[in-house]
Design an enzyme around this catalytic site. Sequence first.
Site, PDB file in Angstrom:
ATOM      1  N   ASP A  67      30.871  58.002  -2.472  1.00 14.59           N
ATOM      2  CA  ASP A  67      31.161  59.471  -2.501  1.00 14.59           C
ATOM      3  C   ASP A  67      32.598  59.637  -3.128  1.00 14.59           C
ATOM      4  OD1 ASP A  67      28.612  60.286  -1.990  1.00 14.59           O
ATOM      5  OD2 ASP A  67      29.390  61.481  -0.142  1.00 14.59           O
ATOM      6  N   GLY A  68      33.523  58.634  -2.462  1.00 16.01           N
ATOM      7  CA  GLY A  68      34.990  58.667  -3.095  1.00 16.01           C
ATOM      8  C   GLY A  68      34.892  58.110  -4.554  1.00 16.01           C
ATOM      9  N   ASN A 136      35.340  68.741  -3.801  1.00 16.34           N
ATOM     10  CA  ASN A 136      35.367  68.775  -2.554  1.00 16.34           C
ATOM     11  C   ASN A 136      36.154  69.771  -1.765  1.00 16.34           C
ATOM     12  OD1 ASN A 136      33.036  67.117  -1.941  1.00 16.34           O
ATOM     13  ND2 ASN A 136      34.190  65.280  -0.880  1.00 16.34           N
ATOM     14  N   ASP A 137      37.358  69.473  -1.712  1.00 18.50           N
ATOM     15  CA  ASP A 137      38.333  70.232  -0.849  1.00 18.50           C
ATOM     16  C   ASP A 137      39.913  70.396  -1.463  1.00 18.50           C
ATOM     17  OD1 ASP A 137      39.270  67.811  -0.076  1.00 18.50           O
ATOM     18  OD2 ASP A 137      37.589  67.758   1.593  1.00 18.50           O
ATOM     19  N   ASP A 166      47.671  70.995  12.329  1.00 11.94           N
ATOM     20  CA  ASP A 166      48.301  69.826  11.559  1.00 11.94           C
ATOM     21  C   ASP A 166      47.997  70.112   9.962  1.00 11.94           C
ATOM     22  OD1 ASP A 166      48.690  68.444  13.658  1.00 11.94           O
ATOM     23  OD2 ASP A 166      46.788  67.210  13.811  1.00 11.94           O
ATOM     24  N   TYR A 179      35.406  66.286   4.814  1.00  8.36           N
ATOM     25  CA  TYR A 179      36.314  66.357   5.721  1.00  8.36           C
ATOM     26  C   TYR A 179      36.370  67.785   6.546  1.00  8.36           C
ATOM     27  CZ  TYR A 179      41.358  65.734   7.335  1.00  8.36           C
ATOM     28  OH  TYR A 179      42.507  65.652   7.951  1.00  8.36           O
ATOM     29  N   ASN A 180      35.706  68.749   5.840  1.00 10.52           N
ATOM     30  CA  ASN A 180      35.509  70.099   6.639  1.00 10.52           C
ATOM     31  C   ASN A 180      34.500  69.817   8.012  1.00 10.52           C
ATOM     32  OD1 ASN A 180      34.869  73.191   6.558  1.00 10.52           O
ATOM     33  ND2 ASN A 180      33.052  72.329   6.452  1.00 10.52           N
ATOM     34  N   LEU A 181      33.685  69.228   7.620  1.00 13.42           N
ATOM     35  CA  LEU A 181      32.646  68.717   8.848  1.00 13.42           C
ATOM     36  C   LEU A 181      33.222  68.043   9.792  1.00 13.42           C
ATOM     37  CD1 LEU A 181      29.730  68.872   9.903  1.00 13.42           C
ATOM     38  CD2 LEU A 181      29.307  66.837   8.474  1.00 13.42           C
ATOM     39  N   SER A 182      34.077  66.891   9.453  1.00  9.55           N
ATOM     40  CA  SER A 182      34.575  66.219  10.628  1.00  9.55           C
ATOM     41  C   SER A 182      35.913  67.159  11.298  1.00  9.55           C
ATOM     42  CB  SER A 182      35.333  64.981   9.977  1.00  9.55           C
ATOM     43  OG  SER A 182      36.230  65.383   9.097  1.00  9.55           O
TER      44      SER A 182
END
Length: 280
Positions: A67-68, A136-137, A166, A179-182
Amino acid sequence: MKQLKRFLIITNDRKPETQPCAEGLMKYLDKKGCFSRHALNEADYENGKIKREILDDIDCVVVFGGDGTMLNVVHAISPCEIPVVGVNFGTIGFLTDVPEEAVYKMADALISGDYSIENRMMLSGSVSGIVRDALNDIVISRTRIIKLIALRIFVNDMFFDEYEADGIIVSTPTGSTSYNLSAGGPIANPRANLMIVTPLAPYSLSKKSVVFDSGDTIRIQLLEKRKNQESHATVAFDGNENIDIEAEDTVDISVSSNTVKLISFGNVSFYERLRKKIGN
């Protein structure tokens, strides 16, 4: 759908296992009477973007990696809305959905027009006059290891809330499984039109994710947390293109006019894919 005949192949240089698979696909496409080109070196790029003349006659971009890699390619071809498909050499692979063993079946489907296209929304973020898109974000995060940052949020020019954390994530539906899910944020169907704001390790337990409409505009301001303490943060677009900000600087975020065209196959729903990839 349109029968695709001209392909740009992009591999991840840090994953040498992608090269033989890509070369095999190019030979297969040649036998089928199709054109393919492998974007291999810096000569194909200019200022981080694939040169326009390379993209002008391309029907489809095939990405070999995770995905990256897919996110990097999306930015490298933007704003050209050429359909993109990913062959997964990563881990979960929400954006690179085709397994390695299905690469020739994928080629046949693309050539015959047996595929569909999902238009994925992007975010547009403006920082100090610099405008960037993100699939993504957009993430604002602290630059000091042990210091929280303070952030004030406005929605449609009206004060919404303040966070000590943070950092903060503003995510698209596509990025909701990243990242949102994590960070404990909700999962959204990638075809939805919405924005998710999720704090990163907030000081207050009451600070949770909030879902906003795609027509909303979000302004996030970095505050001076302590009079004798410098306030610094960094803004990242899809994990890259970091821009440093200081106290009183703002980040303006809205839905971008650009979209990403992701190719998909079959009738497998997002919810079935979700269950298979991250379900217990």
